[in-house]
Scaffold this motif. Structure first.
Motif, PDB file in Angstrom:
ATOM      1  N   LEU A   1       1.167  -0.887  -0.299  1.00 42.60           N
ATOM      2  CA  LEU A   1      -0.358   0.046  -0.198  1.00 42.60           C
ATOM      3  C   LEU A   1       1.213   1.233   0.260  1.00 42.60           C
ATOM      4  CD1 LEU A   1      -3.152   0.290   2.415  1.00 42.60           C
ATOM      5  CD2 LEU A   1      -1.269   2.147   2.303  1.00 42.60           C
ATOM      6  N   ALA A   2       0.663   2.511  -0.947  1.00 43.08           N
ATOM      7  CA  ALA A   2       1.345   3.707  -0.707  1.00 43.08           C
ATOM      8  C   ALA A   2      -0.034   4.639  -0.022  1.00 43.08           C
ATOM      9  CB  ALA A   2       1.673   4.265  -2.120  1.00 43.08           C
ATOM     10  N   TYR A   3       0.643   5.405   0.548  1.00 46.08           N
ATOM     11  CA  TYR A   3       0.075   6.621   1.302  1.00 46.08           C
ATOM     12  C   TYR A   3       0.305   7.998   1.390  1.00 46.08           C
ATOM     13  CZ  TYR A   3       2.153   5.703   5.822  1.00 46.08           C
ATOM     14  OH  TYR A   3       3.491   5.438   6.669  1.00 46.08           O
ATOM     15  N   ALA A   4      -0.655   8.533   2.356  1.00 48.50           N
ATOM     16  CA  ALA A   4      -0.410   9.885   2.188  1.00 48.50           C
ATOM     17  C   ALA A   4      -0.979  10.099   3.121  1.00 48.50           C
ATOM     18  CB  ALA A   4       0.500  10.927   0.562  1.00 48.50           C
ATOM     19  N   ARG A   5      -0.844  11.442   4.267  1.00 49.37           N
ATOM     20  CA  ARG A   5      -1.992  12.390   4.243  1.00 49.37           C
ATOM     21  C   ARG A   5      -2.032  12.980   4.253  1.00 49.37           C
ATOM     22  NH1 ARG A   5      -1.566  12.316  10.282  1.00 49.37           N
ATOM     23  NH2 ARG A   5      -3.276  13.394  10.041  1.00 49.37           N
ATOM     24  N   VAL A   6      -3.529  14.110   3.829  1.00 48.23           N
ATOM     25  CA  VAL A   6      -4.338  14.928   3.372  1.00 48.23           C
ATOM     26  C   VAL A   6      -3.790  15.946   4.654  1.00 48.23           C
ATOM     27  CG1 VAL A   6      -6.817  16.408   2.865  1.00 48.23           C
ATOM     28  CG2 VAL A   6      -6.496  13.475   2.089  1.00 48.23           C
TER      29      VAL A   6
ATOM     30  N   GLY B   1      -2.030  14.735  15.433  1.00 42.86           N
ATOM     31  CA  GLY B   1      -1.627  15.443  14.658  1.00 42.86           C
ATOM     32  C   GLY B   1      -0.663  14.795  13.214  1.00 42.86           C
ATOM     33  N   ASP B   2       0.398  15.195  12.696  1.00 38.30           N
ATOM     34  CA  ASP B   2       0.841  14.975  11.476  1.00 38.30           C
ATOM     35  C   ASP B   2       1.192  13.867  10.935  1.00 38.30           C
ATOM     36  OD1 ASP B   2      -0.818  17.136   9.919  1.00 38.30           O
ATOM     37  OD2 ASP B   2       1.037  18.317  10.647  1.00 38.30           O
ATOM     38  N   ASN B   3       2.174  13.166  11.974  1.00 35.40           N
ATOM     39  CA  ASN B   3       2.914  12.048  11.867  1.00 35.40           C
ATOM     40  C   ASN B   3       2.598  11.204  12.416  1.00 35.40           C
ATOM     41  OD1 ASN B   3       4.614  13.542  11.817  1.00 35.40           O
ATOM     42  ND2 ASN B   3       5.052  13.862  14.069  1.00 35.40           N
ATOM     43  N   ALA B   4       0.686  10.382  12.558  1.00 30.79           N
ATOM     44  CA  ALA B   4       0.411   9.054  12.570  1.00 30.79           C
ATOM     45  C   ALA B   4       0.465   8.906  11.036  1.00 30.79           C
ATOM     46  CB  ALA B   4      -1.379   9.640  13.040  1.00 30.79           C
ATOM     47  N   ASN B   5       1.201   7.539  11.269  1.00 29.35           N
ATOM     48  CA  ASN B   5       0.871   6.381   9.855  1.00 29.35           C
ATOM     49  C   ASN B   5      -0.377   5.556   9.322  1.00 29.35           C
ATOM     50  OD1 ASN B   5       1.160   4.292  11.588  1.00 29.35           O
ATOM     51  ND2 ASN B   5       2.725   3.861  11.809  1.00 29.35           N
TER      52      ASN B   5
ATOM     53  N   LEU C   1     -11.771  14.642   5.967  1.00 32.03           N
ATOM     54  CA  LEU C   1     -10.774  13.546   5.438  1.00 32.03           C
ATOM     55  C   LEU C   1      -9.330  13.687   5.593  1.00 32.03           C
ATOM     56  CD1 LEU C   1     -10.595  11.512   3.110  1.00 32.03           C
ATOM     57  CD2 LEU C   1     -10.924  13.523   1.252  1.00 32.03           C
ATOM     58  N   VAL C   2      -8.786  12.424   6.045  1.00 32.38           N
ATOM     59  CA  VAL C   2      -7.269  12.806   6.954  1.00 32.38           C
ATOM     60  C   VAL C   2      -5.920  11.634   5.803  1.00 32.38           C
ATOM     61  CG1 VAL C   2      -8.084  13.341   8.904  1.00 32.38           C
ATOM     62  CG2 VAL C   2      -7.314  11.315   8.667  1.00 32.38           C
ATOM     63  N   GLY C   3      -6.182  10.514   4.831  1.00 35.40           N
ATOM     64  CA  GLY C   3      -5.735  10.189   4.607  1.00 35.40           C
ATOM     65  C   GLY C   3      -6.022   9.434   3.036  1.00 35.40           C
ATOM     66  N   LEU C   4      -5.246   9.536   2.246  1.00 34.88           N
ATOM     67  CA  LEU C   4      -5.081   8.761   1.461  1.00 34.88           C
ATOM     68  C   LEU C   4      -4.705   7.435   0.951  1.00 34.88           C
ATOM     69  CD1 LEU C   4      -5.044  11.935  -1.308  1.00 34.88           C
ATOM     70  CD2 LEU C   4      -7.290  10.591  -0.629  1.00 34.88           C
ATOM     71  N   ALA C   5      -5.131   6.232   0.454  1.00 38.14           N
ATOM     72  CA  ALA C   5      -3.863   5.342   0.450  1.00 38.14           C
ATOM     73  C   ALA C   5      -4.102   4.900  -1.169  1.00 38.14           C
ATOM     74  CB  ALA C   5      -4.552   4.524   1.623  1.00 38.14           C
TER      75      ALA C   5
END
Length: 216
Positions: free
Chosen positions: A60-65, A116-120, A190-194
């Motif tokens: 899986l590839a992911y990014a924070r929004v 925060g911004d660091n949650a995986n 909406l905090v994350g995309l994968a």
């Protein structure tokens, strides 16, 4: 009087801020998550486009929004598949291969700020209050079919967009409407995309790409 009202309305409409879509680049802000030590997909991050190569593998590839986009209610993208897995039952754990999935991860805004911004991605997907819409190219049950996620439980729903096979298509989804339809109520932030691709169960191969992803 009528002309004055019309003129005022036109001026207001001209000066009002227009809603616009913001592109989500496939760049160094994305990370990858393996599910196995022995196999992983290959992702190519090329700015506007993400290439995917999967050979009997899954990851899986992911990014924070970004916080200014937490309130996004719709999304658009194009995707293509030149080599496809066979159709599988995506409601069944194990044997549920698919060409590509796009995950949209929501959390209550207060919890999103606390994390925060660091949650995986693992932390986001396993949060009790997380809700995840998963749009998928795979299976063959028909466009718009909603399936329970065998991995996310009540936190996630799978929405089929394309049956297994090859081709090139553009998609536009209403995140707010789909969220209300499958979970009820209004979506949180909406905090994350994968993105994932899965070919390990059928030992097949995928060659795919996703481009032009934007949120609005």
């Amino acid at each position: 009087m009528t002309r004055s009202i019309l003129l005022a309305g036109l001026i207001a409409a001209t000066l009002a801020p227009a809603a616009f879509a913001e592109a989500v680049p496939f760049d160094k802000s994305w990370s990858t998550q393996r599910f196995s030590l022995f196999s992983s997909n290959k992702y190519g991050f090329q700015g506007n486009t993400l290439s995917i190569a999967s050979d009997g593998s899954v990851s899986l590839a992911y990014a924070r929004v970004k916080q200014p986009l937490w309130g996004a209610t719709s999304a658009k993208w194009s995707w293509g598949v030149s080599q496809s897995v066979p159709a599988t039952d995506l409601a069944k754990k194990g044997g549920d291969d698919r060409n590509a999935s796009l995950y949209f991860v929501f959390l209550p805004e207060a919890e999103a700020k606390a994390l925060g911004d660091n949650a995986n991605i693992r932390k986001l997907l396993t949060a009790d209050s997380a809700r995840v819409l998963v749009y998928v190219w795979g299976d063959n049950k028909g466009r718009g079919k909603v399936l329970a996620s065998p991995y996310l439980g009540n936190r996630g729903k799978t929405i089929l967009l394309r049956a297994a096979g090859t081709g090139q298509f553009s998609e536009a989804v209403n995140l707010a409407a789909d969220y209300k339809r499958v979970f009820g109520g209004a979506a949180g932030a909406l905090v994350g995309l994968a993105v994932s691709a899965d070919s390990d169960d059928t030992k097949s191969a995928i060659r795919a790409s996703i481009s032009g992803l934007s949120l609005n």
